[in-house]
Design a protein around this motif. Structure first.
Motif, PDB file in Angstrom:
ATOM      1  N   ILE A   6       0.859  -1.188   0.000  1.00  0.00           N
ATOM      2  CA  ILE A   6       0.000   0.000   0.000  1.00  0.00           C
ATOM      3  C   ILE A   6       0.897   1.240   0.000  1.00  0.00           C
ATOM      4  O   ILE A   6       1.893   1.298   0.708  1.00  0.00           O
ATOM      5  N   TYR A   7       0.537   2.226  -0.821  1.00  0.00           N
ATOM      6  CA  TYR A   7       1.372   3.393  -1.075  1.00  0.00           C
ATOM      7  C   TYR A   7       0.696   4.664  -0.563  1.00  0.00           C
ATOM      8  O   TYR A   7      -0.490   4.895  -0.828  1.00  0.00           O
ATOM      9  N   GLU A  51       6.956  -4.197  -1.692  1.00  0.00           N
ATOM     10  CA  GLU A  51       8.115  -3.335  -1.496  1.00  0.00           C
ATOM     11  C   GLU A  51       7.912  -2.293  -0.399  1.00  0.00           C
ATOM     12  O   GLU A  51       6.795  -1.844  -0.128  1.00  0.00           O
ATOM     13  N   LEU A  52       9.038  -1.933   0.205  1.00  0.00           N
ATOM     14  CA  LEU A  52       9.123  -0.789   1.110  1.00  0.00           C
ATOM     15  C   LEU A  52       9.940   0.277   0.392  1.00  0.00           C
ATOM     16  O   LEU A  52      11.150   0.107   0.172  1.00  0.00           O
ATOM     17  N   VAL A  53       9.263   1.352  -0.006  1.00  0.00           N
ATOM     18  CA  VAL A  53       9.925   2.419  -0.752  1.00  0.00           C
ATOM     19  C   VAL A  53       9.475   3.766  -0.200  1.00  0.00           C
ATOM     20  O   VAL A  53       8.472   3.863   0.518  1.00  0.00           O
ATOM     21  N   LYS A  54      10.226   4.803  -0.542  1.00  0.00           N
ATOM     22  CA  LYS A  54       9.792   6.177  -0.311  1.00  0.00           C
ATOM     23  C   LYS A  54       9.910   6.892  -1.637  1.00  0.00           C
ATOM     24  O   LYS A  54      11.018   7.100  -2.157  1.00  0.00           O
ATOM     25  N   GLU A  55       8.749   7.249  -2.202  1.00  0.00           N
ATOM     26  CA  GLU A  55       8.705   7.838  -3.534  1.00  0.00           C
ATOM     27  C   GLU A  55       8.544   9.362  -3.449  1.00  0.00           C
ATOM     28  O   GLU A  55       7.734   9.859  -2.667  1.00  0.00           O
ATOM     29  N   ASN A  65       4.651  16.483  -7.748  1.00  0.00           N
ATOM     30  CA  ASN A  65       4.620  17.945  -7.837  1.00  0.00           C
ATOM     31  C   ASN A  65       5.268  18.635  -6.648  1.00  0.00           C
ATOM     32  O   ASN A  65       5.062  19.824  -6.430  1.00  0.00           O
ATOM     33  N   ASN A  66       6.037  17.876  -5.853  1.00  0.00           N
ATOM     34  CA  ASN A  66       6.695  18.470  -4.691  1.00  0.00           C
ATOM     35  C   ASN A  66       7.939  17.661  -4.355  1.00  0.00           C
ATOM     36  O   ASN A  66       8.290  16.702  -5.064  1.00  0.00           O
ATOM     37  N   SER A  67       8.606  18.001  -3.280  1.00  0.00           N
ATOM     38  CA  SER A  67       9.835  17.314  -2.872  1.00  0.00           C
ATOM     39  C   SER A  67       9.615  16.424  -1.655  1.00  0.00           C
ATOM     40  O   SER A  67      10.563  16.080  -0.946  1.00  0.00           O
ATOM     41  N   ILE A  68       8.371  16.046  -1.414  1.00  0.00           N
ATOM     42  CA  ILE A  68       8.037  15.188  -0.284  1.00  0.00           C
ATOM     43  C   ILE A  68       8.240  13.728  -0.690  1.00  0.00           C
ATOM     44  O   ILE A  68       7.895  13.327  -1.810  1.00  0.00           O
ATOM     45  N   TYR A  69       8.786  12.935   0.242  1.00  0.00           N
ATOM     46  CA  TYR A  69       8.974  11.502   0.002  1.00  0.00           C
ATOM     47  C   TYR A  69       7.908  10.722   0.767  1.00  0.00           C
ATOM     48  O   TYR A  69       7.767  10.871   1.985  1.00  0.00           O
ATOM     49  N   TYR A  70       7.185   9.873   0.041  1.00  0.00           N
ATOM     50  CA  TYR A  70       6.022   9.172   0.582  1.00  0.00           C
ATOM     51  C   TYR A  70       6.341   7.681   0.777  1.00  0.00           C
ATOM     52  O   TYR A  70       6.754   7.005  -0.168  1.00  0.00           O
ATOM     53  N   GLU A 109       9.938   6.711   8.140  1.00  0.00           N
ATOM     54  CA  GLU A 109       8.713   7.043   7.402  1.00  0.00           C
ATOM     55  C   GLU A 109       8.399   8.536   7.485  1.00  0.00           C
ATOM     56  O   GLU A 109       7.957   9.138   6.504  1.00  0.00           O
ATOM     57  N   GLU A 110       8.595   9.106   8.655  1.00  0.00           N
ATOM     58  CA  GLU A 110       8.155  10.490   8.882  1.00  0.00           C
ATOM     59  C   GLU A 110       9.167  11.529   8.405  1.00  0.00           C
ATOM     60  O   GLU A 110       8.869  12.726   8.397  1.00  0.00           O
TER      61      GLU A 110
END
Length: 377
Positions: free
Chosen positions: A14-15, A32-36, A40-45, A213-214
């Motif tokens: 879940i993303y 997978e465990l990713v941070k994308e 449209n911004n510089s936030i990593y999710y 994550e945060e």
């Protein structure tokens, strides 16, 4: 001693990424465990993994075992841009969820199963709780981040938590001790116990630790694992292991000297549902000359109690069951050495190789003499 493996009935990633927070990936070959980074911004999710094993499979495993330990095992497929250290957490989910049949690459985006926002789909729209959790559970993500709330609900507290930290990023398979959690499932399944003694089995959530994550200003890399839909021999599994060894007759064990070791009375092929008793013939390679009325080759010989087995895939050399001082010790009876092997934890239509380790006064000896067998459907 024994190993028993069961495989998931469902899993999904879940993303939290805004383009994918209602995306279902229940049919993907990869979890997978990713941070994308945002579009449209510089936030990593961040993403999280949901995985569940059936109650019937868990009960079968527990029925076979005694005083077991259990671990959740996932096998790495691809990883990139990783930090020096990776810390992963596992918790038991406190709500049910639907796997769905979506895929990451589907266009239009599929939402017919669980996602970051929904635990069923975007038609029924049963959302993961994001606040006012019951005292025993938690979920979502910190209110101090711009990430959309959601991402699962799970039981909290140290007795409901499994962890693994990687200090060597070349060894990224997950092997997380979840014995306490499985015992809670067992108490619910067998004795209808409720929290905190027992909890229903809704599966596991796998996630990066909170401070990773945060941290929305950077990525911690990609950790990718084979899912239950993989077309390889590496699906996730829940491993049970326990001591089933018996040590009779080993007072006459071979404490020194060269040994000849062979299998006897075993099949070349086993059905995937078999529980095989793998028997081993041990004798002195160069027996002392003596005058007897029967052949020395007919007399059973014995390793010491410090003797173990290991199973490898004969083609890939992947270690399926490692030498384990606690859980792969060989047994002995009046007929000789043996161990029990559960074939339902091995992939069918593949060949496997058995290795033996024997420790005696001469040191440690590994016996690897093409002891092969095949598992068939």
């Amino acid at each position: 001693m024994a190993y028993y493996f069961i495989f998931p009935e469902k899993d999904a990633t879940i993303y939290s990424h805004p383009d994918r927070n209602t995306l279902n990936t229940g049919n993907d070959e990869i979890i997978e465990l990713v941070k994308e980074k945002g579009s449209n911004n510089s936030i990593y999710y961040p993403s999280r993994i949901l995985i569940q094993f059936s109650n019937s499979d868990i009960q079968k495993a527990i029925n076979e075992s005694k005083n077991f330990t259990s671990s959740l095992q996932l096998f790495s497929t691809e990883h990139k841009n990783l930090g020096i250290e990776q810390s992963i957490e596992v918790f038991p989910l406190s709500q049910s969820w639907d796997e769905g049949i979506g895929r990451y690459s589907n266009l239009p985006t599929s939402s017919n199963g669980c996602s970051w926002i929904y635990r069923d789909n975007s038609i029924k729209k049963t959302k993961w709780l994001t606040s006012s959790f019951s005292p025993e559970s938690t979920g979502s993500i910190s209110n101090n981040t711009p990430i959309t709330k959601g991402g699962g609900e799970w039981y909290t507290g140290s007795i409901f938590k499994g962890t693994q930290t990687f200090s060597d990023v070349n060894l990224l398979d997950l092997n997380i001790n979840v014995t306490n959690i499985v015992q809670k499932f067992s108490a619910s399944l067998y004795n209808s116990q409720t929290y905190p003694t027992g909890i229903p089995n809704y599966g596991f959530i796998i996630k990066n630790i909170d401070n990773v994550e945060e941290n929305v200003s950077g990525s911690n890399g990609y950790l990718q694992y084979f899912s239950s839909d993989t077309h390889t021999i590496y699906p996730p599994r829940l491993a049970f292991k326990w001591d089933d060894s018996i040590h009779n007759s080993q007072s006459i064990s071979k404490n020194e000297g060269e040994l000849a070791v062979s299998l006897y009375g075993n099949k070349n092929e086993y059905n995937q549902n078999d529980v095989a008793k793998i028997k081993i013939h041990v004798r002195d390679k160069y027996p002392n000359r003596s005058f007897v009325t029967s052949s020395n080759y007919l007399n059973p010989g014995y390793f010491t109690t410090s003797s173990y087995y290991s199973i490898r895939d004969a083609h890939t050399e992947e270690i399926v069951i490692p030498f384990d001082n606690n859980c792969t010790k060989l047994s002995a009876d009046f007929q000789g050495m043996y161990f029990n092997l559960y074939m339902n934890g091995l992939q069918p239509e593949r060949y496997y190789r058995i290795l033996f380790k024997h420790i005696n006064n001469d040191g440690t000896q590994i016996y690897d003499d093409n002891y092969h067998f095949k598992v068939v459907r």
